[in-house]
Design an enzyme around this catalytic site. Structure first.
Site, mmCIF file in Angstrom:
data_model
loop_
_atom_site.group_PDB
_atom_site.id
_atom_site.type_symbol
_atom_site.label_atom_id
_atom_site.label_comp_id
_atom_site.label_asym_id
_atom_site.label_seq_id
_atom_site.Cartn_x
_atom_site.Cartn_y
_atom_site.Cartn_z
ATOM 1 N N LYS A 12 -45.410 58.772 124.701
ATOM 2 C CA LYS A 12 -44.071 59.207 125.105
ATOM 3 C C LYS A 12 -43.089 58.043 125.056
ATOM 4 C CE LYS A 12 -45.001 63.494 126.230
ATOM 5 N NZ LYS A 12 -44.709 64.472 125.198
ATOM 6 N N CYS A 13 -41.811 58.377 124.912
ATOM 7 C CA CYS A 13 -40.705 57.426 124.928
ATOM 8 C C CYS A 13 -40.841 56.515 126.164
ATOM 9 C CB CYS A 13 -39.394 58.207 124.963
ATOM 10 S SG CYS A 13 -37.933 57.197 125.023
ATOM 11 N N PRO A 14 -40.684 55.228 126.020
ATOM 12 C CA PRO A 14 -40.229 54.467 124.852
ATOM 13 C C PRO A 14 -41.363 53.838 124.044
ATOM 14 C CG PRO A 14 -40.129 53.029 126.749
ATOM 15 C CD PRO A 14 -40.688 54.374 127.227
ATOM 16 N N ASP A 39 -43.780 62.586 120.067
ATOM 17 C CA ASP A 39 -42.715 62.541 121.067
ATOM 18 C C ASP A 39 -41.443 63.159 120.488
ATOM 19 O OD1 ASP A 39 -40.902 61.978 123.065
ATOM 20 O OD2 ASP A 39 -40.927 59.815 122.764
#
Length: 74
Positions: A12-14, A39
């Site tokens: 997932k981000c980042p 993502d």
């Protein structure tokens, strides 16, 4: 020149951008990397990252489970 394949699916981000930045730092200028992500934010984050860091986003495509980006290091 064949791209380095980098599977970042499930992150997932980042993390996809952070890991891609670190991987590119160890690569030669002009090298290609193909990044696979799941993502949904990567479709926004990766082009922004390339623009900010001066890398060329050669290709971006939707895949069955996310996105794939082909990036050439500046």
């Amino acid at each position: 020149m064949n791209p380095v394949l980098y599977d970042l699916r499930g992150l997932k981000c980042p993390l996809p951008v952070m890991k891609t930045r670190k991987k590119l730092a160890a690569m030669a200028s002009g090298a290609l990397i193909r990044v696979d992500t799941t993502d949904p934010m990567a479709v926004i984050d990766m082009p922004h990252f390339c623009n900010e860091d001066g890398h060329e986003l050669v290709e971006a495509e939707k895949t069955e489970d996310g996105h794939r980006f082909l990036i050439r290091k500046r």
